[in-house]
Enzyme design. Structure first.
Site, PDB file in Angstrom:
ATOM      1  N   ASP A  59      12.987  -5.104   8.993  1.00  0.00           N
ATOM      2  CA  ASP A  59      11.818  -4.355   8.522  1.00  0.00           C
ATOM      3  C   ASP A  59      11.472  -3.253   9.518  1.00  0.00           C
ATOM      4  O   ASP A  59      11.256  -3.510  10.701  1.00  0.00           O
ATOM      5  CB  ASP A  59      10.642  -5.332   8.381  1.00  0.00           C
ATOM      6  CG  ASP A  59       9.459  -4.767   7.629  1.00  0.00           C
ATOM      7  OD1 ASP A  59       9.273  -3.538   7.628  1.00  0.00           O
ATOM      8  OD2 ASP A  59       8.695  -5.570   7.050  1.00  0.00           O
ATOM      9  N   SER A  94       2.578  -7.225   2.629  1.00  0.00           N
ATOM     10  CA  SER A  94       2.227  -6.140   3.542  1.00  0.00           C
ATOM     11  C   SER A  94       0.700  -5.966   3.613  1.00  0.00           C
ATOM     12  O   SER A  94      -0.007  -6.874   4.044  1.00  0.00           O
ATOM     13  CB  SER A  94       2.951  -4.871   3.083  1.00  0.00           C
ATOM     14  OG  SER A  94       2.905  -3.863   4.068  1.00  0.00           O
ATOM     15  N   PHE A  95       0.187  -4.826   3.199  1.00  0.00           N
ATOM     16  CA  PHE A  95      -1.258  -4.613   3.059  1.00  0.00           C
ATOM     17  C   PHE A  95      -1.904  -5.744   2.248  1.00  0.00           C
ATOM     18  O   PHE A  95      -2.991  -6.233   2.586  1.00  0.00           O
ATOM     19  CB  PHE A  95      -1.435  -3.254   2.376  1.00  0.00           C
ATOM     20  CG  PHE A  95      -2.690  -3.028   1.602  1.00  0.00           C
ATOM     21  CD1 PHE A  95      -3.848  -2.578   2.217  1.00  0.00           C
ATOM     22  CD2 PHE A  95      -2.704  -3.194   0.223  1.00  0.00           C
ATOM     23  CE1 PHE A  95      -4.998  -2.331   1.482  1.00  0.00           C
ATOM     24  CE2 PHE A  95      -3.841  -2.944  -0.520  1.00  0.00           C
ATOM     25  CZ  PHE A  95      -4.997  -2.513   0.125  1.00  0.00           C
ATOM     26  N   HIS A 147      11.770  -4.161   4.437  1.00  0.00           N
ATOM     27  CA  HIS A 147      10.381  -4.475   4.087  1.00  0.00           C
ATOM     28  C   HIS A 147      10.247  -4.981   2.654  1.00  0.00           C
ATOM     29  O   HIS A 147       9.296  -5.698   2.346  1.00  0.00           O
ATOM     30  CB  HIS A 147       9.526  -3.220   4.288  1.00  0.00           C
ATOM     31  CG  HIS A 147       8.048  -3.468   4.207  1.00  0.00           C
ATOM     32  ND1 HIS A 147       7.405  -4.373   5.017  1.00  0.00           N
ATOM     33  CD2 HIS A 147       7.079  -2.923   3.417  1.00  0.00           C
ATOM     34  CE1 HIS A 147       6.113  -4.381   4.743  1.00  0.00           C
ATOM     35  NE2 HIS A 147       5.889  -3.520   3.768  1.00  0.00           N
ATOM     36  N   SER A 167       0.798  -1.230   0.000  1.00  0.00           N
ATOM     37  CA  SER A 167       0.000   0.000   0.000  1.00  0.00           C
ATOM     38  C   SER A 167       0.831   1.281   0.000  1.00  0.00           C
ATOM     39  O   SER A 167       0.339   2.336   0.396  1.00  0.00           O
ATOM     40  CB  SER A 167      -0.933   0.018   1.220  1.00  0.00           C
ATOM     41  OG  SER A 167      -0.183   0.025   2.431  1.00  0.00           O
TER      42      SER A 167
END
Length: 277
Positions: free
Chosen positions: A228, A107-108, A256, A38
């Site tokens: 991260d 992630s998102f 990340h 995102s």
């Protein structure tokens, strides 16, 4: 670090749930859905450009721009949230006639992958969760900076440095391309509408509760960069402890952007996991 070819971000379009949806579709074989993160200016191509051609040697790999990101339409008045994003992805699978896919979420995108697996377990074969959101955790300064991005070239450069362990490979060209992508007409406005402050509520809104995660029966690979600064490693440790049929792989000296910083090892790991058993 490999730059983004902005000319390749626009792929093929299909109408999914009434929304013109941009996606990339490579290879043949068992289908694998890649769901991006995102960050501002993100797209399926920017996120997965190193992963797509390699996995496509073994699988049919499909990577859409989630509604509101990249070159997928952002309908006026669309109410962003986990349920709406998940419904769009389900409509996307239906539009392509895909009954069952393995899902890789970044992630998102990991939160959306978890939601699909929980709400529609028969549509998901295997799960890969990379630096995933999906459980509640205290908002990090890094994630707050990502979701609260105020567009500027220098700001984009600082943000990109948050994503990686070693920023030496970042280039001004890459930062400029991501900045331009984040400021295309309508994109910045859509992004600003997704995660307004206070942002802890959006971490919580994307999360399943622990019993829902514990109920997943899918074979799952949980992946995280040890260093991260956006999503805590502790989230993946907890996901792996809750999901019975899970394996955990932590990449050292990696932030990340595991799929970029450790792209060869990451893609090999994912490809072998999807092929096993």
């Amino acid at each position: 670090m490999t730059t983004v070819d902005a000319g390749r971000e626009a792929g093929t379009s299909v109408v999914a749930g009434g929304i013109a949806t941009n996606y990339h579709d490579l290879g043949s074989g068992d289908p694998v859905l890649l769901i991006h993160g995102s960050g501002p200016g993100v797209s399926a191509w920017a996120n997965w450009r190193l992963t797509l051609p390699v996995l496509a040697e073994r699988y049919r790999v499909i990577a859409p721009d989630v509604v509101g990101f990249g070159y997928t339409a952002a309908p006026a008045g669309f109410r962003y949230g986990r349920d709406a994003w998940s419904a769009h992805l389900l409509a996307f699978l239906d539009a392509l006639g895909l009954e069952r896919v393995s899902v890789v979420g970044n992630s998102f995108g990991g939160a959306l992958a978890l939601a699909l697996a929980h709400e529609h377990p028969d549509r998901v074969a295997k799960l890969v969760l990379m630096g995933s959101v999906g459980l509640s955790f205290p908002l990090t300064p890094g994630l707050d900076a990502v979701w609260g991005f105020e567009p500027s070239p220098a700001g984009m450069r600082r943000l990109m440095e948050l994503f990686v362990y070693d920023p030496a490979g970042l280039t001004d060209e890459l930062a400029e391309l991501r900045y331009r992508a984040a400021t295309r007409p309508g994109v910045a406005e859509s992004f600003a509408a997704m995660f307004p402050a206070p942002r802890q509520r959006w971490v919580d809104a994307l999360a399943l509760d622990e019993e829902q995660v514990r109920g997943l029966r899918h074979e799952t690979l949980v992946v995280h960069g040890r260093d991260d600064r956006v999503i805590p490693l502790a989230v993946s440790l907890r996901l792996a402890s809750l999901i019975e049929r899970s394996d955990l792989h932590v990449f050292g000296r990696c932030g990340h952007w595991v799929q970029i910083e450790a792209h060869e090892r990451f893609t090999r790991l994912v490809g072998d996991f999807l092929a096993a058993g």
